[in-house]
Motif scaffolding. Structure first.
Motif, PDB file in Angstrom:
ATOM      1  N   PRO A  32       0.824  -1.213   0.000  1.00  0.00           N
ATOM      2  CA  PRO A  32       0.000   0.000   0.000  1.00  0.00           C
ATOM      3  C   PRO A  32       0.859   1.265   0.000  1.00  0.00           C
ATOM      4  O   PRO A  32       1.764   1.421   0.813  1.00  0.00           O
ATOM      5  CB  PRO A  32      -0.795  -0.125   1.314  1.00  0.00           C
ATOM      6  N   GLY A  33       0.582   2.145  -0.946  1.00  0.00           N
ATOM      7  CA  GLY A  33       1.259   3.432  -0.986  1.00  0.00           C
ATOM      8  C   GLY A  33       2.699   3.397  -1.440  1.00  0.00           C
ATOM      9  O   GLY A  33       3.386   4.424  -1.388  1.00  0.00           O
ATOM     10  N   THR A  34       3.189   2.256  -1.932  1.00  0.00           N
ATOM     11  CA  THR A  34       4.602   2.140  -2.304  1.00  0.00           C
ATOM     12  C   THR A  34       4.742   1.404  -3.628  1.00  0.00           C
ATOM     13  O   THR A  34       4.388   0.227  -3.734  1.00  0.00           O
ATOM     14  CB  THR A  34       5.393   1.377  -1.231  1.00  0.00           C
ATOM     15  N   ALA A  35       5.259   2.082  -4.632  1.00  0.00           N
ATOM     16  CA  ALA A  35       5.456   1.445  -5.933  1.00  0.00           C
ATOM     17  C   ALA A  35       6.608   0.455  -5.877  1.00  0.00           C
ATOM     18  O   ALA A  35       7.597   0.658  -5.170  1.00  0.00           O
ATOM     19  CB  ALA A  35       5.733   2.498  -6.999  1.00  0.00           C
ATOM     20  N   ASP A  36       6.483  -0.617  -6.633  1.00  0.00           N
ATOM     21  CA  ASP A  36       7.573  -1.577  -6.803  1.00  0.00           C
ATOM     22  C   ASP A  36       8.529  -1.009  -7.853  1.00  0.00           C
ATOM     23  O   ASP A  36       8.133  -0.825  -9.012  1.00  0.00           O
ATOM     24  CB  ASP A  36       7.002  -2.910  -7.262  1.00  0.00           C
ATOM     25  N   PRO A  37       9.778  -0.703  -7.486  1.00  0.00           N
ATOM     26  CA  PRO A  37      10.713  -0.121  -8.465  1.00  0.00           C
ATOM     27  C   PRO A  37      10.946  -1.004  -9.670  1.00  0.00           C
ATOM     28  O   PRO A  37      11.347  -0.513 -10.730  1.00  0.00           O
ATOM     29  CB  PRO A  37      12.015   0.050  -7.653  1.00  0.00           C
ATOM     30  N   ALA A  38      10.672  -2.314  -9.519  1.00  0.00           N
ATOM     31  CA  ALA A  38      10.903  -3.254 -10.616  1.00  0.00           C
ATOM     32  C   ALA A  38       9.600  -3.781 -11.203  1.00  0.00           C
ATOM     33  O   ALA A  38       9.592  -4.844 -11.834  1.00  0.00           O
ATOM     34  CB  ALA A  38      11.770  -4.418 -10.128  1.00  0.00           C
ATOM     35  N   ASN A  39       8.495  -3.058 -11.002  1.00  0.00           N
ATOM     36  CA  ASN A  39       7.205  -3.559 -11.500  1.00  0.00           C
ATOM     37  C   ASN A  39       7.247  -3.755 -13.012  1.00  0.00           C
ATOM     38  O   ASN A  39       8.025  -3.121 -13.720  1.00  0.00           O
ATOM     39  CB  ASN A  39       6.071  -2.620 -11.088  1.00  0.00           C
ATOM     40  N   ALA A  40       6.381  -4.649 -13.489  1.00  0.00           N
ATOM     41  CA  ALA A  40       6.442  -5.077 -14.889  1.00  0.00           C
ATOM     42  C   ALA A  40       5.959  -4.015 -15.867  1.00  0.00           C
ATOM     43  O   ALA A  40       6.349  -4.024 -17.038  1.00  0.00           O
ATOM     44  CB  ALA A  40       5.620  -6.355 -15.061  1.00  0.00           C
ATOM     45  N   LEU A  41       5.114  -3.087 -15.417  1.00  0.00           N
ATOM     46  CA  LEU A  41       4.543  -2.108 -16.350  1.00  0.00           C
ATOM     47  C   LEU A  41       5.482  -0.934 -16.593  1.00  0.00           C
ATOM     48  O   LEU A  41       5.707  -0.528 -17.734  1.00  0.00           O
ATOM     49  CB  LEU A  41       3.202  -1.604 -15.817  1.00  0.00           C
ATOM     50  N   LEU A  42       6.008  -0.359 -15.520  1.00  0.00           N
ATOM     51  CA  LEU A  42       6.953   0.754 -15.637  1.00  0.00           C
ATOM     52  C   LEU A  42       7.958   0.645 -14.491  1.00  0.00           C
ATOM     53  O   LEU A  42       7.709   1.149 -13.395  1.00  0.00           O
ATOM     54  CB  LEU A  42       6.223   2.102 -15.592  1.00  0.00           C
ATOM     55  N   PHE A  44      10.283   1.896 -12.486  1.00  0.00           N
ATOM     56  CA  PHE A  44      10.864   3.205 -12.179  1.00  0.00           C
ATOM     57  C   PHE A  44      12.342   3.113 -11.811  1.00  0.00           C
ATOM     58  O   PHE A  44      13.134   4.004 -12.130  1.00  0.00           O
ATOM     59  CB  PHE A  44      10.109   3.850 -11.012  1.00  0.00           C
ATOM     60  N   GLY A  45      12.707   2.044 -11.100  1.00  0.00           N
ATOM     61  CA  GLY A  45      14.073   1.908 -10.599  1.00  0.00           C
ATOM     62  C   GLY A  45      15.111   1.811 -11.692  1.00  0.00           C
ATOM     63  O   GLY A  45      16.310   1.977 -11.428  1.00  0.00           O
ATOM     64  N   ARG A  46      14.697   1.563 -12.924  1.00  0.00           N
ATOM     65  CA  ARG A  46      15.643   1.461 -14.037  1.00  0.00           C
ATOM     66  C   ARG A  46      15.854   2.801 -14.739  1.00  0.00           C
ATOM     67  O   ARG A  46      16.584   2.880 -15.731  1.00  0.00           O
ATOM     68  CB  ARG A  46      15.165   0.401 -15.033  1.00  0.00           C
ATOM     69  N   ILE A  47      15.205   3.849 -14.230  1.00  0.00           N
ATOM     70  CA  ILE A  47      15.417   5.192 -14.773  1.00  0.00           C
ATOM     71  C   ILE A  47      16.105   6.009 -13.685  1.00  0.00           C
ATOM     72  O   ILE A  47      15.451   6.525 -12.768  1.00  0.00           O
ATOM     73  CB  ILE A  47      14.088   5.844 -15.191  1.00  0.00           C
ATOM     74  N   PRO A  48      17.427   6.111 -13.720  1.00  0.00           N
ATOM     75  CA  PRO A  48      18.173   6.692 -12.599  1.00  0.00           C
ATOM     76  C   PRO A  48      17.958   8.184 -12.397  1.00  0.00           C
ATOM     77  O   PRO A  48      18.378   8.726 -11.379  1.00  0.00           O
ATOM     78  CB  PRO A  48      19.630   6.402 -12.969  1.00  0.00           C
ATOM     79  N   THR A  49      17.288   8.847 -13.336  1.00  0.00           N
ATOM     80  CA  THR A  49      17.114  10.304 -13.215  1.00  0.00           C
ATOM     81  C   THR A  49      15.842  10.695 -12.471  1.00  0.00           C
ATOM     82  O   THR A  49      15.666  11.862 -12.130  1.00  0.00           O
ATOM     83  CB  THR A  49      17.096  10.958 -14.602  1.00  0.00           C
ATOM     84  N   ILE A  50      14.942   9.744 -12.213  1.00  0.00           N
ATOM     85  CA  ILE A  50      13.671  10.072 -11.564  1.00  0.00           C
ATOM     86  C   ILE A  50      13.871  10.219 -10.058  1.00  0.00           C
ATOM     87  O   ILE A  50      14.443   9.348  -9.408  1.00  0.00           O
ATOM     88  CB  ILE A  50      12.602   9.005 -11.850  1.00  0.00           C
TER      89      ILE A  50
END
Length: 423
Positions: A32-42, A44-50
């Motif tokens: 709850p309230g926390t995105a998975d940095p390695a989620n399958a859709l986007l 985020f953790g693979r974009i180091p500038t965010i």
């Protein structure tokens, strides 16, 4: 200084697709309230500038207010899905990275939007749905994610070295810490170029230049505008309904999962050109101030905000406010009320139903219970929220930067002891 941007992409959701969209977005979360940095859709953790990012369904709970107190406004507005992110580099660079990394996932997400065509150019579609925020605030403009990560690693390394030498004198400990610091790679911080300095100064001069150019019109009109404002303040209705227990439970369920929280709100402006253009002017000044006055960790006396933005929607009939802040929601609200209530009044008092102000900056947010109810009435759940460095507050970021600066400073005596005390 590293260039930074905020991107705001929004598109109307297809009728009947909201529930399926919400279910899909939920699969992006680790909890709850926390995105998975390695989620399958986007991932985020693979974009180091965010720095931070969110998907939020802009389902406005305050739209029925229009039928009560502003019938001249349309009874309905499009329900949108928004993607909001703060990043290093340009907006277009981030869009290109998103498309390169996650086209299938983004197509799956935005397929719930009424004008999305999977056969069309995704990058062009995202560009076409980009909305420029009216105002942006960053806690420390130019502090890149590379700097944040490296300085966090530096603090961790120096902390371990400090704890390993509990009996060392400050002078001895400094030698130990300097030796330990050499094991941590630190990318040199970019200095602004001459062209960037000139551009920054030119941007700074825009406010006094515009003020000088408009003064022949504004000064004669000022008495009329002041009287109009005061008349509006005494006649605009206030709407601060009792908070819904069920919705409060929903919002609480996605809060306080980290030292930092997300905050998403949407609401209508009071009808009429006067309120609209007053809001435009105020947010323009806030945006200018964020680039030139509030650049070292504080928005007025408040130092807990990482990023915040105000974005117009629907021909400036509505505003979406999004922020990322340290601490609890209650503490966040209290911090602003106690320290910069006038700023809240400036930036939000043109909202439909806002607690009554006096001369624009007085009262308003000082009517604490009405103000908190007003805020809650406009807050909406953020379906997906990502923070690149969980566990780090704005204080931590500033401390880590001071520790780095101390490596090259000639510290002695009390300055040296103060530097060591931060490690």
């Amino acid at each position: 200084m590293a260039a930074q941007s905020q991107i705001f992409v929004a598109a109307p959701v297809r009728t009947g697709a909201v529930e399926a969209l919400a279910d899909l977005l939920e699969t992006m979360n680790a909890g709850p309230g926390t995105a998975d940095p390695a989620n399958a859709l986007l991932p985020f953790g693979r974009i180091p500038t965010i720095h931070v990012a969110r998907f939020v369904i802009l389902d406005d709970p305050s739209l029925p207010d229009r039928q009560q107190i502003a019938r001249e406004l349309p009874a309905s507005e499009p329900l949108r899905l928004a993607f909001i992110a703060n990043c290093d580099g340009s907006e277009d660079q981030l869009l290109r990275e998103l498309v390169q990394l996650a086209t299938p996932g983004l197509q799956q997400i935005f397929s719930h939007c009424s004008d999305f065509d999977a056969r069309a150019d995704l990058l062009a579609w995202l560009r076409a749905h980009r909305i420029i925020p009216a105002a942006i605030y960053a806690n420390w403009p130019g502090r890149s994610m590379t700097q944040v990560r490296e300085e966090a690693a530096l603090h961790k390394t120096l902390r371990q070295a400090h704890l390993a030498h509990p009996k060392a004198s400050p002078e001895q400990l400094r030698h130990v810490l300097l030796a330990a610091a050499r094991s941590v790679p630190l990318t040199p911080l970019p200095a602004p170029t001459f062209a960037e300095k000139v551009a920054h100064m030119g941007d700074f001069l825009r406010l006094p230049l515009y003020a000088a150019l408009l003064s022949p019109l504004l000064v004669p009109a000022l008495p009329f505008l002041v009287l109009l404002l005061r008349w509006r303040e005494t006649h605009d209705p206030v709407l601060a309904p009792v908070p819904s227990i069920a919705r409060n439970k929903l919002l609480k369920s996605i809060e306080d999962r980290d030292v930092t929280n997300q905050y998403s709100t949407i609401g209508s402006l009071k009808p009429g050109r006067f309120r609209r253009w007053l809001t435009v002017a105020i947010l323009w000044i806030i945006d200018w101030s964020g680039r030139h006055l509030f650049t070292t960790g504080r928005l007025g006396r408040v130092n807990t905000i990482h990023f915040a933005s105000w974005t117009f929607l629907d021909d400036k009939r509505r505003v979406c406010f999004a922020s990322n802040y340290d601490g609890s929601r209650e503490a966040y609200n209290d911090d602003f009320i106690n320290k910069v209530a006038f700023g809240l009044n400036l930036s939000f008092s043109n909202g439909l139903g806002y607690p009554q102000t006096n001369w624009l900056i007085f009262d308003g947010a000082r009517r604490e219970q009405d103000f908190k109810r007003y805020l809650f009435h406009h807050q909406i759940p953020t379906q997906v929220w990502y923070k690149a460095m969980p566990g780090l507050t704005t204080y931590d970021l500033a401390r880590n930067t001071r520790i780095r600066q101390g490596l090259t400073a000639n510290l002695t005596g009390s300055e040296l002891r103060a530097w060591i005390a931060e490690i």
